[in-house]
Design an enzyme around this catalytic site. Structure first.
Site, PDB file in Angstrom:
ATOM      1  N   HIS A  29       0.808  -1.224   0.000  1.00  0.00           N
ATOM      2  CA  HIS A  29       0.000   0.000   0.000  1.00  0.00           C
ATOM      3  C   HIS A  29       0.838   1.270   0.000  1.00  0.00           C
ATOM      4  O   HIS A  29       0.297   2.353  -0.153  1.00  0.00           O
ATOM      5  CB  HIS A  29      -0.922   0.023   1.225  1.00  0.00           C
ATOM      6  CG  HIS A  29      -1.900  -1.100   1.261  1.00  0.00           C
ATOM      7  ND1 HIS A  29      -3.105  -1.054   0.596  1.00  0.00           N
ATOM      8  CD2 HIS A  29      -1.849  -2.308   1.865  1.00  0.00           C
ATOM      9  CE1 HIS A  29      -3.766  -2.188   0.799  1.00  0.00           C
ATOM     10  NE2 HIS A  29      -3.022  -2.965   1.553  1.00  0.00           N
ATOM     11  N   SER A  30       2.138   1.164   0.183  1.00  0.00           N
ATOM     12  CA  SER A  30       2.953   2.349   0.426  1.00  0.00           C
ATOM     13  C   SER A  30       4.060   2.571  -0.596  1.00  0.00           C
ATOM     14  O   SER A  30       4.918   3.424  -0.392  1.00  0.00           O
ATOM     15  CB  SER A  30       3.572   2.269   1.828  1.00  0.00           C
ATOM     16  OG  SER A  30       2.568   2.191   2.817  1.00  0.00           O
TER      17      SER A  30
END
Length: 228
Positions: A29-30
């Site tokens: 997600h990052s």
């Protein structure tokens, strides 16, 4: 599509997608990875750092006849400093036109996305030590505003390229290499880059902070470059 049809067809597609860290979101997600798109000829790659820029650039993207990757940083969704009044239904920002977020005379930071605010914070701290830092927000990285970069480098003679993507093969490396090739005579210090470590972004806050570039990393680079 334009090339295969000899100009008879275009590919007017806008892909809005999120990216980026600083959200405690773990490895899937990052990540950033904008260079995956900048490497593809024909794509336009947009990385707004403010709500107002997202508003104007999205209208430009919708009207563009080429495919546009519109990269929206998840962390920036939540930041009140990015708010602005609605500019109206016809507000547009051209691709390839940077914005000067802060004036400065000693060195320039070329940046985009979440590193814009972190660079501004670092520049404010540097000012307490008598270092005047200009901050240039590219807003779009394909195309990018080479004229604004060249003017900033020529005016300050020192430059930092700061971005969230990994250091190895990040798009900032291309900008740095072009500055070194075309503006070498204007430089009083090596072109310096600030970027993420070459690893997935961890979930643990202490590890995420170590992996992703922050204001402290930018400030350290400012002091190093200014010392030349």
């Amino acid at each position: 599509m334009r090339w295969r049809s000899n100009g008879d067809f275009s590919s007017s597609v806008v892909v809005r997608t999120t990216y980026g860290g600083y959200i405690r979101g773990a490895i899937y997600h990052s990540q950033t990875g904008a260079s995956l798109f900048t490497h593809c000829p024909g794509l336009r790659v947009v990385c707004p750092a403010t709500a107002l820029d997202a508003n104007g650039l999205l209208r430009t993207a919708i009207r563009c006849e080429d495919p546009v990757m519109f990269l929206e940083h998840k962390h920036l969704y939540r930041q009140t400093y990015n708010k602005a009044e609605y500019p109206g239904p016809d507000y547009m920002i051209p691709f390839g036109r940077a914005a000067e977020r802060r004036a400065g005379t000693d060195l320039a930071i070329i940046t985009w996305g979440a590193l814009v605010q972190r660079s501004l914070v670092a520049a404010q701290h540097a000012e307490k030590n008598g270092i005047s830092v200009r901050v240039i927000d590219l807003r779009t990285i394909i195309p990018f505003d080479w004229a604004a970069i060249a003017e900033a480098v020529t005016a300050t003679n020192r430059v930092i390229v700061a971005h969230e993507d990994q250091m190895t093969a990040g798009f900032g490396g291309y900008i740095a290499s072009r500055i070194g090739q075309e503006l070498f005579d204007e430089l009083d210090a090596p072109v310096t880059r600030v970027a993420s470590l070459d690893c997935p972004v961890a979930y643990a806050p202490v590890l995420e902070e170590a992996i992703l570039p922050g204001s402290a990393d930018v400030l350290k680079a400012i002091r190093t470059v200014a010392a030349y």
